[in-house]
Design an enzyme around this catalytic site. Structure first.
Site, PDB file in Angstrom:
ATOM      1  N   GLU A   1       7.919   3.186  11.062  1.00  0.00           N
ATOM      2  CA  GLU A   1       8.737   4.402  11.066  1.00  0.00           C
ATOM      3  C   GLU A   1       9.667   4.475  12.271  1.00  0.00           C
ATOM      4  O   GLU A   1      10.348   5.461  12.489  1.00  0.00           O
ATOM      5  CB  GLU A   1       7.864   5.656  10.931  1.00  0.00           C
TER       6      GLU A   1
ATOM      7  N   HIS B   1       7.844  18.779   8.728  1.00  0.00           N
ATOM      8  CA  HIS B   1       6.453  18.801   8.266  1.00  0.00           C
ATOM      9  C   HIS B   1       6.144  20.065   7.489  1.00  0.00           C
ATOM     10  O   HIS B   1       5.339  20.071   6.576  1.00  0.00           O
ATOM     11  CB  HIS B   1       5.500  18.610   9.440  1.00  0.00           C
TER      12      HIS B   1
ATOM     13  N   ASP C   1      10.295   9.524   9.277  1.00  0.00           N
ATOM     14  CA  ASP C   1      10.650   9.255  10.670  1.00  0.00           C
ATOM     15  C   ASP C   1      11.625   8.097  10.782  1.00  0.00           C
ATOM     16  O   ASP C   1      12.489   8.090  11.658  1.00  0.00           O
ATOM     17  CB  ASP C   1       9.389   8.984  11.503  1.00  0.00           C
TER      18      ASP C   1
ATOM     19  N   CYS D   1       5.269   5.620   2.151  1.00  0.00           N
ATOM     20  CA  CYS D   1       4.527   6.880   2.083  1.00  0.00           C
ATOM     21  C   CYS D   1       5.344   8.062   2.616  1.00  0.00           C
ATOM     22  O   CYS D   1       4.830   9.149   2.774  1.00  0.00           O
ATOM     23  CB  CYS D   1       3.197   6.771   2.823  1.00  0.00           C
TER      24      CYS D   1
HETATM   25  C1  PEP Z   1       6.894   9.483   7.770  1.00  0.00           C
HETATM   26  O1  PEP Z   1       7.336   9.635   8.910  1.00  0.00           O
HETATM   27  O2  PEP Z   1       7.584   9.066   6.819  1.00  0.00           O
HETATM   28  C2  PEP Z   1       5.492   9.815   7.463  1.00  0.00           C
HETATM   29  C3  PEP Z   1       4.970   9.557   6.286  1.00  0.00           C
HETATM   30  O3  PEP Z   1       4.772  10.444   8.426  1.00  0.00           O
HETATM   31  P1  PEP Z   1       4.934  12.010   8.792  1.00  0.00           P
HETATM   32  O4  PEP Z   1       5.808  12.623   7.737  1.00  0.00           O
HETATM   33  O5  PEP Z   1       3.565  12.579   8.819  1.00  0.00           O
HETATM   34  O6  PEP Z   1       5.574  11.951  10.140  1.00  0.00           O
HETATM   35 MG    MG Z   2       5.983   9.941  10.587  1.00  0.00          MG
END
Ligand code: PEP
Ligand code: MG
Length: 591
Positions: free
Chosen positions: A450, A207, A474, A521
Site C-alpha cells: 500500500e 475509514h 492507501d 483488499c
Molecule cells: C488499504 O489501504 O487499501 C486497506 C485495505 O487498508 P485500510 O483501508 O484499512 O487502510
Molecule cells: Mg491501508
C-alpha cells in the site's frame, strides 16, 4: 463525482450533493451529531479491586491536565493586553479546579461509592457542579458553567479519551447528519437503528466511508452546508449511489426515492441467490471472493454473503472506544470466535494499523508533522514490541481453531518483515514450550502493498513474504498524494490513475513470479467496474466488504476474461487518466 450543494423547490425541499459512499437509498429522520459538542463518556461498572487504580488514574490525569494548563499559562503571558490577562485568570481558575480540589475529591468519592470508571465519574461530578453554578443569581458565576465543562473535557481527555458519541439512544430509522464521524464513532453505530449517514467532511475511501459500506448503510460524505440545514426529526433522503441528499422532500420526490429504494432492495434479494454459486468467469476462471471485516460480528455478514474466507480482518477495531488496551485473553477470545465461525475458511488477520486517522489518540501517539507519513501501522507495532507480541500471541493461539494468515500493514522495507518473522519464531517456540496449541505449520506471514515504494520493490518483498494483499486505498492515497479523508481533494482520488494501475500490475506480477498468492483488499476490489481490470492483471483473489460481494460475483459470472485480457494489458501503457477511464468503460460493455 460532483461535490456541491444547492437549495431548490417551492415545497421547502432542500437538495444537496456530496460524494456517494454506500449504495442504496435511506429515507429516515435526521439525527444531528456534532463531533465537537459536549464530551460524552461511556459509564462502566468496575470491580472493588479496581477502585484504587481508577482513583489513581484521576490524580495522574489531573496532574497531566494541569501541566498542559501551565504551558497555556506561559503562552498567555506572552500575549499582550487584556486578552492575555483574561486568559490568565481563566487558566488560573482551571488549574485550581484540577489541583486537589472539590472536583478531584468528588470524582474519587464517586468512583468508590458508585464503582464506576473515572471518565464517567468526572462527567457526573462536572454535571452536578455545573447545575449548581447555573442556579446562581449572579450571571457572571452562572456563566462559569462553560468553564467547568471545559475542565471536565480536559480531564477526560487526559484520562485517555474514552469519549462516547451519544449514539446510544438513537431513534429507529435515524439518518445521522454530522460535520464528521471518526471511524470509532462509526464503529459504535447500531445498523438496526441507523438508516443512513451524511457528513460534511471526509473522502470516499476514508475509514468512515469503509465502515458505512461494510454496515450496508447508504452514505454520502462531503455534502457541504448540510448540517446547517438539518433539523432533528426532519425527513431526509440519502442516495448512497448518486450522492444526493434531500431534506424535507416534496411528496413527489419522496415517491421517486421510495421507488428507487424498492428497486435496490429487490436487486439485492436477487443477488443473494448467488450466495452458494462459485465465482467462475464465463470462460472458466475461478476467482476467490473473500470479505473484509472490521468487527467480529461482521463474520456473520461475510458468511451470509457467501465469502470464502476473510481476506482482511482490520484488527484495530478491537482497540477502539475504550480507554485501555485489550488483554491477550480478550483478543484471543474475539479472534478465535471469528476463526471458529468461519468454519475452516481462511481468516487473514492484519496486525494493528494505527496512526493517521485511526486511533492515534488512544495510544497516546503524538501527531507528528505529517501523521500519514509518520509512526503508524507496522512502524508503530515494531516500536511498541509488547503490544505487538501480545497481539501476535493472541493470533497464534487463535490459529489452533482454523486456518489463519498474519498480514502486516504499511510495510515499506524488507527488514520490517524479517523483524516480525524473528519475533514470530521466538514466540512460537515459547508457546510450544508452554504447551499452548497453535496451527502446524504456523500461519503464513504476508504483507500489504500500500506504499508505492513497497510496490516498486515488490520483487524483494515477495522473496520474504508468504503472500501479498494489495491495499489500493492507501496505495492510491500515497501514489497521488491525496489524503483519503480530505474532501477538498477528493475529486483527485482516482484508483484508475495510470500510476496506481501500473503499481498494482507490477506487484501482482512480482507475486506471481515468486509463486505467492496475491489478492486485492482495498475498496477497488468491491467495485464491480474494476473487476475486469484486476482479473486481467492476473489477480485471482478479491477481498471486499460483504455487501459488495454479490455484485462483484455477478460481474465475474458475466465476464469473458480471455476476450478482454489483451485490452487490459494495454491499459497500463495509457498515461492519460481520462483515456484509461474510457477504456475501462469500454471493457465494462465489451464482456
Ligand atoms: C488499504 O489501504 O487499501 C486497506 C485495505 O487498508 P485500510 O483501508 O484499512 O487502510
Ligand atoms: Mg491501508
Amino acid at each position: 463525482m460532483k461535490n456541491k450543494s444547492q437549495s431548490t423547490g417551492s415545497s421547502g425541499e432542500r437538495a444537496f450533493e456530496g460524494l456517494a459512499v454506500g449504495a442504496g437509498v435511506a429515507i429516515g429522520t435526521i439525527y444531528r451529531h456534532d463531533s465537537h459538542a459536549v464530551v460524552q463518556v461511556r459509564e462502566r461498572r468496575i470491580p472493588a479491586t479496581k477502585v484504587r487504580s481508577e482513583q489513581h488514574r484521576v490524580l495522574e490525569a489531573a496532574a497531566e491536565a494541569a501541566g498542559r494548563m501551565e504551558a497555556l499559562q506561559r503562552q498567555a503571558k506572552r500575549m499582550s493586553g487584556a486578552a492575555g490577562e483574561e486568559l490568565g485568570y481563566i487558566l488560573d481558575a482551571y488549574q485550581q479546579m484540577l489541583g486537589g480540589s472539590r472536583l478531584v475529591r468528588g470524582v474519587q468519592k464517586r468512583i468508590a461509592e458508585e464503582r464506576i470508571n473515572a471518565e464517567a465519574a468526572v462527567m457526573k461530578e462536572i454535571g452536578l457542579m455545573a447545575e449548581a453554578f447555573a442556579a446562581m443569581e449572579d450571571p457572571y458565576l452562572a456563566a462559569r458553567m462553560a468553564d467547568i465543562r471545559e475542565v471536565g473535557r480536559r480531564l477526560v481527555e487526559s484520562l485517555g479519551k474514552a469519549v462516547e458519541t451519544g449514539f446510544e439512544n438513537l431513534p429507529l430509522n435515524a439518518v445521522i447528519v454530522a460535520d464528521e464521524l471518526s471511524p470509532a464513532d462509526t464503529a459504535l453505530l447500531d445498523p438496526k437503528r441507523v438508516a443512513g449517514l451524511v457528513t460534511m467532511l471526509g473522502g470516499v475511501e476514508s475509514h468512515t466511508a469503509i465502515v458505512a459500506r461494510s454496515l450496508g448503510l447508504p452514505a454520502v460524505v462531503a455534502a457541504k452546508d448540510v448540517l446547517a440545514a438539518a433539523e432533528n426529526g426532519a425527513v431526509i433522503i440519502v442516495d448512497g449511489s448518486t450522492g444526493a441528499v434531500v431534506i424535507d422532500p416534496s411528496a413527489q420526490t419522496l415517491a421517486k426515492y421510495r421507488r428507487k429504494r424498492a428497486g435496490y432492495v429487490k436487486s439485492q434479494q436477487s443477488l443473494k441467490k448467488l450466495k452458494a454459486v462459485p465465482a467462475v468467469t464465463r470462460d472458466g476462471f475461478r476467482i476467490g471472493l473473500q470479505a473484509n471485516i472490521e468487527l467480529p460480528g461482521d463474520v456473520d455478514l461475510a458468511l451470509a454473503a457467501g465469502a470464502e474466507g476473510v481476506g482482511l480482518f482490520r484488527s484495530e477495531f478491537m482497540f477502539m472506544n475504550r480507554s485501555d488496551l485489550p488483554s491477550e485473553e480478550e483478543q484471543f477470545v474475539e479472534l478465535s470466535q471469528a476463526v471458529k465461525k468461519m468454519g475452516g475458511r481462511t481468516v487473514t488477520i492484519r496486525t494493528l494499523d494505527v496512526g493517521a486517522d485511526k486511533l492515534g489518540d488512544a495510544f497516546g501517539l503524538k501527531p507528528g508533522p505529517n501523521p500519514a507519513l509518520g509512526l503508524r501501522a507496522i512502524r508503530f507495532s515494531l516500536s511498541r514490541r509488547k503490544i505487538m507480541l501480545i497481539q501476535l500471541s493472541a493470533i497464534l493461539r487463535a490459529s489452533a481453531f482454523g486456518p489463519v494468515r498474519i498480514l502486516l500493514p504499511m510495510v515499506c522495507i524488507v527488514d520490517e518483515v524479517r523483524q516480525v518473522r524473528r519475533m514470530l519464531t521466538r514466540l512460537i517456540a515459547q508457546l510450544k514450550r508452554r504447551g499452548v496449541k497453535i496451527s502446524d505449520p504456523p500461519p503464513p506471514l504476508g504483507v500489504m502493498i500500500e506504499i508505492p515504494g513497497a510496490a516498486l520493490a515488490a520483487d524483494a518483498l515477495a522473496a520474504e513474504s508468504d503472500f501479498f494483499a494489495i491495499g489500493t486505498n492507501d496505495l492510491t492515497q500515497y501514489t497521488l498524494a491525496i489524503d483519503r479523508t480530505d474532501e477538498q481533494v477528493a475529486y483527485l482520488y482516482n484508483p484508475l490513475h495510470p500510476a496506481v494501475l501500473r503499481l498494482i500490475q507490477f506487484s501482482a506480477e512480482a507475486a506471481m513470479a515468486a509463486r505467492i498468492p496475491v489478492s486485492v483488499c482495498g475498496e477497488m476490489a468491491g467495485d464491480e467496474r474494476m473487476t475486469p481490470i484486476l482479473l486481467g492483471f492476473g489477480i485471482t483473489e478479491l477481498s471486499m466488504s460483504a455487501n459488495s460481494l454479490p455484485r462483484v460475483k455477478k460481474r465475474i459470472l458475466d465476464l469473458n476474461l480471455s476476450a478482454i485480457s489483451g485490452r487490459v494489458r494495454r491499459i497500463t501503457s495509457e498515461s492519460d487518466p481520462a483515456r484509461v477511464k474510457a477504456v475501462v468503460e469500454d471493457l465494462d460493455k465489451a464482456s
